[in-house]
Design a protein around this motif. Structure first.
Motif, short mmCIF file in Angstrom:
data_model
loop_
_atom_site.label_atom_id
_atom_site.label_comp_id
_atom_site.label_asym_id
_atom_site.label_seq_id
_atom_site.Cartn_x
_atom_site.Cartn_y
_atom_site.Cartn_z
N THR A 1 0.80 -1.21 0.00
CA THR A 1 0.00 0.00 0.00
C THR A 1 0.84 1.27 0.00
OG1 THR A 1 -1.38 -1.27 1.44
CG2 THR A 1 -2.05 0.92 1.02
N SER A 2 1.68 1.41 1.01
CA SER A 2 2.49 2.64 1.06
C SER A 2 3.62 2.51 2.06
CB SER A 2 1.60 3.81 1.44
OG SER A 2 1.15 3.63 2.76
N ASP A 3 4.62 3.30 1.85
CA ASP A 3 5.74 3.29 2.78
C ASP A 3 5.57 4.35 3.85
OD1 ASP A 3 6.69 1.42 1.22
OD2 ASP A 3 8.14 2.65 0.19
N SER A 4 4.52 5.11 3.70
CA SER A 4 4.31 6.20 4.65
C SER A 4 4.12 5.68 6.06
CB SER A 4 3.07 6.99 4.24
OG SER A 4 3.29 7.52 2.95
N PHE A 5 4.25 6.56 6.99
CA PHE A 5 4.08 6.17 8.39
C PHE A 5 2.60 6.10 8.71
CE2 PHE A 5 8.37 6.57 8.63
CZ PHE A 5 8.82 7.84 8.37
N ASN A 6 2.22 5.02 9.32
CA ASN A 6 0.83 4.92 9.75
C ASN A 6 0.75 5.24 11.23
OD1 ASN A 6 0.18 4.17 7.24
ND2 ASN A 6 0.25 1.98 7.65
N ALA A 7 -0.03 6.19 11.55
CA ALA A 7 -0.13 6.63 12.94
C ALA A 7 -0.45 5.46 13.87
CB ALA A 7 -1.21 7.71 13.08
N ASP A 8 -1.08 4.47 13.33
CA ASP A 8 -1.45 3.32 14.15
C ASP A 8 -0.30 2.34 14.25
OD1 ASP A 8 -3.89 4.44 14.44
OD2 ASP A 8 -4.75 3.38 12.73
N GLU A 9 0.69 2.52 13.37
CA GLU A 9 1.81 1.60 13.36
C GLU A 9 2.99 2.13 14.15
OE1 GLU A 9 1.81 -1.35 12.12
OE2 GLU A 9 -0.29 -1.19 11.54
N ILE A 10 3.06 3.45 14.23
CA ILE A 10 4.21 4.03 14.92
C ILE A 10 4.14 3.77 16.41
CG2 ILE A 10 4.48 5.82 13.20
CD1 ILE A 10 3.19 7.75 15.06
N SER A 11 5.28 3.55 16.97
CA SER A 11 5.36 3.29 18.39
C SER A 11 5.89 4.51 19.11
CB SER A 11 6.30 2.10 18.63
OG SER A 11 5.79 0.98 17.94
N PHE A 12 5.96 4.40 20.40
CA PHE A 12 6.47 5.51 21.21
C PHE A 12 7.84 5.95 20.70
CE2 PHE A 12 8.73 7.30 24.74
CZ PHE A 12 7.78 8.15 25.30
N PHE A 13 8.64 5.00 20.34
CA PHE A 13 9.98 5.31 19.85
C PHE A 13 9.92 6.10 18.56
CE2 PHE A 13 13.09 2.33 22.02
CZ PHE A 13 12.35 2.34 23.17
N GLU A 14 9.12 5.65 17.64
CA GLU A 14 9.06 6.31 16.33
C GLU A 14 8.54 7.73 16.47
OE1 GLU A 14 7.63 4.04 13.11
OE2 GLU A 14 7.93 2.17 14.15
N LYS A 15 7.69 7.93 17.43
CA LYS A 15 7.20 9.29 17.68
C LYS A 15 8.38 10.17 18.08
CE LYS A 15 2.54 8.08 19.06
NZ LYS A 15 1.60 8.09 20.17
N VAL A 16 9.22 9.61 18.90
CA VAL A 16 10.40 10.34 19.35
C VAL A 16 11.27 10.70 18.15
CG1 VAL A 16 12.51 10.23 20.72
CG2 VAL A 16 10.40 9.22 21.58
N TYR A 17 11.45 9.75 17.27
CA TYR A 17 12.29 9.99 16.09
C TYR A 17 11.74 11.14 15.26
CZ TYR A 17 13.62 5.26 17.35
OH TYR A 17 14.02 4.15 18.02
N GLN A 18 10.46 11.13 15.07
CA GLN A 18 9.85 12.17 14.24
C GLN A 18 10.02 13.55 14.88
OE1 GLN A 18 5.96 11.35 12.78
NE2 GLN A 18 6.37 9.18 12.58
#
Length: 119
Positions: free
Chosen positions: A3-20
């Motif tokens: 479907t897409s390589d984009s970030f899915n808000a439902d897929e991102i974890s606490f860590f990924e939020k930090v990265y962003q």
DNA sequence: CGATTGACGTACG
DNA sequence: TCGTACGCCAATC
């Protein structure tokens, strides 16, 4: 690809939020672990932010972890950059003065995500 | 699966 | 003002 390589808000974890959030830090600005943790809604999970930074070395793209320091403005994670002065050098290169592994006018260069990104 | 560690922060003495 | 203790969540041993 799925479907897409984009970030899915439902897929991102606490860590990924930090990265962003860290990636959103403008040049010449710095923030603290607690500020990020608080922005994520877990002010007491400041440790997780630091842990996330540790994993930042393996994620892609690499996050400007050198712009993230502790509440004291001290470059606590400089040792993780390989060179002892690597982190300090990066900050000075962006216009941030560092002395004794500590950011000068830290509050002045402080970038609060909960303020800059507040909606 | 249980115990320890970890780039922090706040609270308490 | 400084030092110690606790909490938080995930990864590693």
């Amino acid at each position: 690809m799925k479907t897409s390589d984009s970030f899915n808000a439902d897929e991102i974890s606490f860590f990924e939020k930090v990265y962003q959030v860290v990636r959103l830090i403008p040049k010449g600005k710095v923030t603290s672990y607690g500020a990020i943790a608080k922005y994520l809604g877990s002010a007491q999970s400041s440790r997780m932010v630091g842990w996330a930074m540790n994993n930042s070395s393996r994620i892609k793209p690499k996050v400007p972890a050198h712009r993230v320091v502790n509440r004291n403005g001290m470059l606590t994670g400089k040792h993780f950059f390989g060179a002892n002065d690597a982190m300090q050098h990066l900050l000075e290169k962006e216009g941030i003065k560092v002395s004794d592994d500590k950011i000068i006018d830290f509050k002045k260069h402080f970038w609060d995500p909960s303020v800059e990104l507040m909606l």
